[in-house]
Design a protein around this motif. Structure first.
Motif, short mmCIF file in Angstrom:
data_model
loop_
_atom_site.label_atom_id
_atom_site.label_comp_id
_atom_site.label_asym_id
_atom_site.label_seq_id
_atom_site.Cartn_x
_atom_site.Cartn_y
_atom_site.Cartn_z
N GLY A 1 -45.75 -21.89 53.55
CA GLY A 1 -45.04 -21.00 52.84
C GLY A 1 -43.44 -21.23 52.32
N ILE A 2 -43.27 -22.82 52.14
CA ILE A 2 -42.05 -23.12 51.79
C ILE A 2 -41.38 -22.44 50.42
N THR A 3 -40.20 -22.26 50.39
CA THR A 3 -39.75 -21.59 48.98
C THR A 3 -38.59 -22.46 48.76
N ARG A 4 -37.83 -22.10 47.64
CA ARG A 4 -36.53 -22.91 47.49
C ARG A 4 -35.73 -22.39 48.31
N ASP A 5 -35.44 -21.21 48.82
CA ASP A 5 -34.68 -20.73 49.43
C ASP A 5 -35.02 -21.39 51.15
N SER A 6 -36.00 -21.83 51.43
CA SER A 6 -36.43 -22.32 52.88
C SER A 6 -36.29 -23.99 52.89
N ALA A 7 -36.28 -24.53 51.85
CA ALA A 7 -36.71 -25.90 51.37
C ALA A 7 -35.68 -26.87 52.73
N ASP A 8 -34.51 -26.46 52.75
CA ASP A 8 -33.86 -27.35 53.74
C ASP A 8 -33.95 -27.09 55.28
N LEU B 1 -33.37 -26.86 61.88
CA LEU B 1 -32.20 -26.34 61.06
C LEU B 1 -32.57 -24.70 60.87
N MET B 2 -31.47 -23.88 61.13
CA MET B 2 -31.79 -22.56 60.66
C MET B 2 -30.47 -22.15 59.71
N ALA B 3 -30.86 -21.23 58.91
CA ALA B 3 -29.79 -20.62 58.16
C ALA B 3 -28.64 -19.86 58.93
N ARG B 4 -27.48 -20.27 58.42
CA ARG B 4 -26.04 -19.60 59.09
C ARG B 4 -25.24 -19.47 58.02
N CYS B 5 -24.55 -18.45 58.20
CA CYS B 5 -23.30 -18.06 57.23
C CYS B 5 -22.13 -18.63 57.59
N HIS C 1 -33.15 -16.11 60.08
CA HIS C 1 -34.57 -16.56 59.70
C HIS C 1 -35.39 -15.69 59.23
N PRO C 2 -36.18 -15.71 58.19
CA PRO C 2 -36.41 -16.85 57.50
C PRO C 2 -35.14 -17.03 56.69
N PRO C 3 -34.73 -18.33 56.22
CA PRO C 3 -33.69 -18.39 55.62
C PRO C 3 -33.69 -17.53 54.20
N ARG C 4 -32.43 -16.82 53.98
CA ARG C 4 -32.36 -16.03 52.56
C ARG C 4 -31.11 -16.66 52.27
N PRO C 5 -30.80 -16.21 50.75
CA PRO C 5 -29.51 -17.11 50.04
C PRO C 5 -28.31 -16.31 50.28
N SER D 1 -21.75 -12.92 52.37
CA SER D 1 -21.39 -14.23 51.89
C SER D 1 -22.36 -14.93 51.20
N TRP D 2 -22.11 -15.65 50.19
CA TRP D 2 -23.01 -16.77 49.48
C TRP D 2 -22.89 -17.91 50.11
N ASN D 3 -21.90 -18.23 51.17
CA ASN D 3 -21.65 -19.52 51.86
C ASN D 3 -22.77 -19.68 53.22
N MET D 4 -23.81 -19.76 52.54
CA MET D 4 -25.07 -20.05 53.74
C MET D 4 -25.24 -21.49 53.67
N THR D 5 -25.17 -22.02 54.99
CA THR D 5 -25.46 -23.25 55.39
C THR D 5 -26.65 -23.42 56.17
N MET D 6 -27.19 -24.53 56.65
CA MET D 6 -28.11 -24.74 57.47
C MET D 6 -27.67 -25.59 58.77
N ASP D 7 -27.74 -25.10 59.96
CA ASP D 7 -27.07 -25.51 61.03
C ASP D 7 -28.24 -25.84 62.12
N GLU D 8 -28.20 -26.98 62.79
CA GLU D 8 -29.11 -27.24 63.93
C GLU D 8 -28.99 -26.15 65.06
N VAL D 9 -30.14 -25.70 65.60
CA VAL D 9 -29.87 -25.10 66.67
C VAL D 9 -30.41 -25.91 67.95
#
Lengths: 154, 390
Positions: A24-31, A42-46, A54-58, A65-73
């Motif tokens: 179920g990959i999407t543009r928002d979860s691609a990274d 990697l999981m989405a982090r502000c 999780h799941p990643p949202r923009p 904040s729209w300043n979302m990054t992907m960080d390694e857990v």
């Protein structure tokens, strides 16, 4: 790392989509899935308030904040939900006749931040239970890296 | 309280139709929808010319309101929608249309069909095999249906529960289904057969989950005032709502201590004059048995984690079914475990039959109020309080 970047490589995205179509990959979860190819969970982090989602949202639901990054857990956590599948969709290496465990692991980074996968082949049956401490391990399915969980080294 | 719920008792369910449910296949979704719809409109004492609102359903393969209107020979309509499937979404959409004056007589029609992803018969059907499901094709997934097995494990872990209360929910449904000619499965279930059953998604076995079926239900709604001149005893929508928590991704839900079920219950208690001490009938959804246990707890029949004790104490051993305080039967039609995956429309239809006195062999004498709670934990919890006018 923003999944909405205008600079995404079309061919790379096509390959990524083909490899993770079943997830179920999407543009928002691609990274998140790009990270899997490097065996990094990697999981989405502000970047502003530090909250994971999780799941990643923009956008960050905590501070908008729209300043979302992907960080390694760390990949460390405890089994929070557990089921054993006796039937399900066909997948390489999955044998439903012996029962296929699916665990939802609560990661140590944040309360109720969870990741769902299966466990390692050598997972001790007596420890397959809610509350068991686990850590991520990487296997391959159909040539694509896949994060699963093994019992944590004590 | 009244200003919170101006629609209270203002809209009535006046017509019912159902094809009944089966695993045979072979009919189109539209043909079943039209069969249920014509029955419901006739049952309401109306004709196609009276229907000016159509609430279809966004079910896979289901026709939209335009095809229903064309298929039924509706003249014109001023309300025509296709809400998310699950019974109270449709009920609320139709009721609000009546209450706001968008339409006078609204038809709700809710077909379900087996798909190639959940039925070998459908997979072999050339007219269905191309249909797609939203289910992810990887096994390692705790969303949608699988999420109920995952959270059942958590419930058992947190409360030290056994499978006994799950069994009682399943046995209750099958006991009650024996008197329901619409049910797809109507044979009784024993504790022994339940315990020996094949696990599907452990800890849930084949009797803990509903079955894919074909069929359709239909309802006609109008104002309580107009309802008085129609053939059946009007059944009034006293209060109804849906509810979710914001963080509702299935495997990310904070916990069972606060789900959409709690949101629904809180809203119903704010808007209803009738609650669990006043009802005669209870219809908690049991498409997965775990859902029913938490509906009992969250509606306030017992504290969290005590459904096991509650169901044992309120079990009629002779009848092999739940009778709350020896008085309130539960899922008198056999629920989704017997009729199949109708997304709560059967629970709603049966409540209306009972309240207006057309439940046949299942009729509960003097039933005046019912609580119906379709939906699960995540994106579709909902509830309705129905009552008769007197």
């Amino acid at each position: 790392m923003n999944g909405n970047s205008e600079e995404t490589d079309e061919e790379t995205d096509d390959v990524l989509i083909a490899r993770f179509a079943g997830n179920g990959i999407t543009r928002d979860s691609a990274d998140h899935f790009r990270g899997r190819l490097d065996r990094r969970l990697l999981m989405a982090r502000c970047a502003d308030c530090g909250r994971w989602q999780h799941p990643p949202r923009p956008m960050c639901p905590a501070c908008w904040s729209w300043n979302m990054t992907m960080d390694e857990v760390s990949g460390r956590g405890t089994i929070h939900l557990l089921m054993v599948l006796h039937q399900g969709p066909p997948a390489t290496g999955v044998d439903y006749s012996t029962g296929h465990p699916v665990v939802t692991v609560e990661l140590e980074e944040q309360r109720a931040l969870r990741f769902t996968s299966t466990v390692s082949d050598d997972f001790p049956a007596e420890d397959l239970a809610i509350g068991t401490a686990v850590e991520v391990e990487w296997i391959e399915r159909d040539g694509t890296p896949m994060p699963v969980f093994r019992k944590a080294a004590s | 309280m009244t200003d919170r719920n101006p629609m209270k008792d203002q809209v009535a369910i006046v017509g019912l139709g159902s094809t009944g449910f089966s695993r045979e296949g072979g009919a189109s979704s539209l043909s079943m929808a039209l069969a249920a719809a014509t029955e419901a409109i006739t049952d309401a004492g109306l004709t196609a010319a009276d229907i000016d609102g159509i609430v279809a359903t966004n079910e896979p393969g289901a026709s939209g309101p335009e095809a229903i209107a064309a298929g039924l020979g509706i003249t014109e309509a001023t309300h025509h929608t296709k809400p998310t499937p699950v019974a109270v979404f449709s009920l609320l959409d139709a009721a609000r249309a009546v209450f706001t004056g968008a339409a006078d007589h609204v038809l709700v029609v809710t077909p379900v069909v087996m798909g190639p992803w959940n039925s070998r018969r459908a997979a072999a059907d050339p007219w269905r095999r191309g249909a797609r499901s939203g289910i992810l094709p990887v096994p390692e997934d705790a969303t949608m249906a699988a999420a109920y097995a995952a959270w059942a494990s958590r419930y058992i872990h947190e409360f030290g529960a056994t499978k006994d209360p799950f069994a009682r929910v399943a046995i209750n449904s099958r006991t009650n289904a024996a008197a329901n000619p619409l049910a797809a499965v109507d044979t009784p279930l024993s504790f022994g057969a339940y315990e020996a059953a094949r696990m599907i998604r452990e800890p849930l076995n084949i009797y803990d989950m509903d079955l894919p079926v074909d069929g359709a239900d239909a309802f006609v709604l109008t104002s309580a005032e107009r309802a008085r001149s129609l053939p059946h005893t009007p059944v009034l929508i006293h209060a109804a709502t849906s509810g979710i928590v914001g963080k509702n991704d299935e495997d990310q839900l904070d916990g069972l201590h606060r789900t959409g079920q709690h949101v629904v219950v809180d809203q119903l208690r704010r808007t209803s004059d009738i609650w669990i001490d006043d009802i005669d009938l209870f219809y908690p959804y049991e498409g997965f048995t775990i859902i029913t246990l938490t509906w009992f707890e969250n509606c306030g029949f017992c504290p969290p984690g005590e459904a096991e004790r509650f169901l044992r104490e309120h079990w009629n051993d002779d009848a092999q079914r739940i009778e709350i305080h020896g008085r309130i039967p539960v899922n008198t039609h056999g629920g989704s475990l017997s009729e199949g995956a109708t997304r709560g429309t059967g629970h709603l239809r049966e409540a209306v039959h009972q309240l207006r006195g057309t439940a046949g062999a299942r009729q509960v004498d003097g039933a005046r109020a019912a609580l119906v709670t379709p939906g699960g934990f995540f994106f579709n919890p909902q509830g309705a309080v129905l009552r008769t006018a007197t």
